[in-house]
Design a protein around this motif. Sequence first.
Motif, PDB file in Angstrom:
ATOM      1  N   GLN A 148       6.340  51.776  22.085  1.00  0.00           N
ATOM      2  CA  GLN A 148       5.868  50.513  22.656  1.00  0.00           C
ATOM      3  C   GLN A 148       4.510  50.127  22.063  1.00  0.00           C
ATOM      4  N   ASP A 149       3.595  51.097  21.981  1.00  0.00           N
ATOM      5  CA  ASP A 149       2.270  50.821  21.410  1.00  0.00           C
ATOM      6  C   ASP A 149       2.376  50.388  19.956  1.00  0.00           C
ATOM      7  N   ARG A 150       3.236  51.057  19.199  1.00  0.00           N
ATOM      8  CA  ARG A 150       3.379  50.731  17.775  1.00  0.00           C
ATOM      9  C   ARG A 150       3.906  49.310  17.581  1.00  0.00           C
ATOM     10  N   LEU A 151       4.883  48.905  18.403  1.00  0.00           N
ATOM     11  CA  LEU A 151       5.420  47.551  18.283  1.00  0.00           C
ATOM     12  C   LEU A 151       4.386  46.501  18.698  1.00  0.00           C
ATOM     13  N   GLN A 152       3.663  46.776  19.789  1.00  0.00           N
ATOM     14  CA  GLN A 152       2.629  45.824  20.209  1.00  0.00           C
ATOM     15  C   GLN A 152       1.504  45.738  19.181  1.00  0.00           C
ATOM     16  N   HIS A 153       1.152  46.867  18.591  1.00  0.00           N
ATOM     17  CA  HIS A 153       0.120  46.865  17.556  1.00  0.00           C
ATOM     18  C   HIS A 153       0.600  46.097  16.325  1.00  0.00           C
ATOM     19  N   LEU A 154       1.879  46.236  16.017  1.00  0.00           N
ATOM     20  CA  LEU A 154       2.451  45.502  14.888  1.00  0.00           C
ATOM     21  C   LEU A 154       2.284  43.992  15.070  1.00  0.00           C
ATOM     22  N   ILE A 155       2.520  43.516  16.280  1.00  0.00           N
ATOM     23  CA  ILE A 155       2.343  42.085  16.575  1.00  0.00           C
ATOM     24  C   ILE A 155       0.879  41.693  16.395  1.00  0.00           C
ATOM     25  N   LEU A 156      -0.012  42.514  16.926  1.00  0.00           N
ATOM     26  CA  LEU A 156      -1.441  42.226  16.784  1.00  0.00           C
ATOM     27  C   LEU A 156      -1.848  42.226  15.317  1.00  0.00           C
ATOM     28  N   ARG A 157      -1.323  43.166  14.527  1.00  0.00           N
ATOM     29  CA  ARG A 157      -1.637  43.202  13.094  1.00  0.00           C
ATOM     30  C   ARG A 157      -1.180  41.921  12.405  1.00  0.00           C
ATOM     31  N   ALA A 158      -0.043  41.377  12.830  1.00  0.00           N
ATOM     32  CA  ALA A 158       0.400  40.098  12.264  1.00  0.00           C
ATOM     33  C   ALA A 158      -0.651  39.027  12.539  1.00  0.00           C
ATOM     34  N   GLY A 159      -1.171  38.990  13.749  1.00  0.00           N
ATOM     35  CA  GLY A 159      -2.219  38.024  14.079  1.00  0.00           C
ATOM     36  C   GLY A 159      -3.470  38.233  13.243  1.00  0.00           C
ATOM     37  N   ILE A 160      -3.875  39.479  13.075  1.00  0.00           N
ATOM     38  CA  ILE A 160      -5.049  39.786  12.255  1.00  0.00           C
ATOM     39  C   ILE A 160      -4.812  39.355  10.816  1.00  0.00           C
ATOM     40  N   ASP A 161      -3.643  39.679  10.287  1.00  0.00           N
ATOM     41  CA  ASP A 161      -3.337  39.307   8.900  1.00  0.00           C
ATOM     42  C   ASP A 161      -3.286  37.794   8.714  1.00  0.00           C
ATOM     43  N   LEU A 162      -2.719  37.081   9.678  1.00  0.00           N
ATOM     44  CA  LEU A 162      -2.676  35.614   9.579  1.00  0.00           C
ATOM     45  C   LEU A 162      -4.078  35.015   9.643  1.00  0.00           C
ATOM     46  N   GLU A 163      -4.887  35.501  10.553  1.00  0.00           N
ATOM     47  CA  GLU A 163      -6.254  34.975  10.658  1.00  0.00           C
ATOM     48  C   GLU A 163      -7.071  35.330   9.415  1.00  0.00           C
ATOM     49  N   THR A 164      -6.821  36.500   8.842  1.00  0.00           N
ATOM     50  CA  THR A 164      -7.484  36.873   7.589  1.00  0.00           C
ATOM     51  C   THR A 164      -7.068  35.914   6.477  1.00  0.00           C
ATOM     52  N   PHE A 165      -5.762  35.623   6.399  1.00  0.00           N
ATOM     53  CA  PHE A 165      -5.289  34.641   5.415  1.00  0.00           C
ATOM     54  C   PHE A 165      -6.025  33.320   5.599  1.00  0.00           C
ATOM     55  N   TRP A 166      -6.050  32.798   6.834  1.00  0.00           N
ATOM     56  CA  TRP A 166      -6.659  31.490   7.068  1.00  0.00           C
ATOM     57  C   TRP A 166      -8.142  31.483   6.717  1.00  0.00           C
ATOM     58  N   THR A 167      -8.876  32.522   7.075  1.00  0.00           N
ATOM     59  CA  THR A 167     -10.306  32.517   6.754  1.00  0.00           C
ATOM     60  C   THR A 167     -10.518  32.553   5.246  1.00  0.00           C
ATOM     61  N   ARG A 168      -9.695  33.316   4.536  1.00  0.00           N
ATOM     62  CA  ARG A 168      -9.814  33.348   3.066  1.00  0.00           C
ATOM     63  C   ARG A 168      -9.422  32.001   2.459  1.00  0.00           C
ATOM     64  N   TRP A 169      -8.293  31.444   2.905  1.00  0.00           N
ATOM     65  CA  TRP A 169      -7.822  30.189   2.327  1.00  0.00           C
ATOM     66  C   TRP A 169      -8.806  29.057   2.619  1.00  0.00           C
ATOM     67  N   LEU A 170      -9.299  28.967   3.833  1.00  0.00           N
ATOM     68  CA  LEU A 170     -10.242  27.908   4.186  1.00  0.00           C
ATOM     69  C   LEU A 170     -11.552  28.050   3.413  1.00  0.00           C
ATOM     70  N   THR A 171     -12.008  29.270   3.218  1.00  0.00           N
ATOM     71  CA  THR A 171     -13.210  29.498   2.404  1.00  0.00           C
ATOM     72  C   THR A 171     -12.968  29.010   0.980  1.00  0.00           C
ATOM     73  N   HIS A 172     -11.810  29.341   0.429  1.00  0.00           N
ATOM     74  CA  HIS A 172     -11.452  28.886  -0.919  1.00  0.00           C
ATOM     75  C   HIS A 172     -11.345  27.353  -0.963  1.00  0.00           C
ATOM     76  N   ALA A 173     -10.716  26.768   0.046  1.00  0.00           N
ATOM     77  CA  ALA A 173     -10.574  25.311   0.074  1.00  0.00           C
ATOM     78  C   ALA A 173     -11.940  24.628   0.106  1.00  0.00           C
ATOM     79  N   LEU A 174     -12.871  25.168   0.866  1.00  0.00           N
ATOM     80  CA  LEU A 174     -14.218  24.583   0.922  1.00  0.00           C
ATOM     81  C   LEU A 174     -14.936  24.731  -0.418  1.00  0.00           C
TER      82      LEU A 174
END
Length: 185
Positions: A148-174
């Motif tokens: 259960q912990d591993r699956l919930q952590h997997l979901i959280l990691r998806a959120g972290i990875d998506l937010e990391t993508f957005w911060t990198r992409w937005l920095t590049h766009a600026l």
Amino acid sequence: MSLPHAILTALLEKPSSGLELTRRFDRSIGYFWSATHQQIYRELGKLEAEGHIRALPSEQPARGQKKSYEVLPAGRAELARWTAASQDPKPYRETLFLRLRAAAAIGTEGVAGIETDLRRHLELHRRQLSEYEEIEQRDFPPGKDSPQDRLQHLILRAGIDLETFWTRWLTHALEEFAQLPDQSR
């Protein structure tokens, strides 16, 4: 079709009232599947009518008292069926991308508004990333690795990875916006 399944999931984790579900959506499931208070109550009524959930008996019946719900075997079976079913990814829609494409098509008039939004979005994504990282440190220390912990952590990691993508992409766009001729901004 996913909101009823999100509610079934939340109720399997912990029987709750509609108000408690709304609060839990705001704190956890809502990070990746949002719903309004009205939507949750409407779905609770449908799920109860379909025999997937039931209101728990109240210790002291009173008018206006909140009802707590639990999942019935039919609801668990529906959630298992839905979980096992194959689903294709949904097409991704992002207004900001469409606005950039429009600016490329019509010329760069008005991109100052887009640039302002890029900066605002970057700040919002940085805050969300920070929040996710705090949740990860708090809720998933080393050694917490039940299925259960591993699956919930997997979901959280998806959120972290998506937010990391957005911060990198937005920095590049600026950075790209900084290279545009001044008359376009």
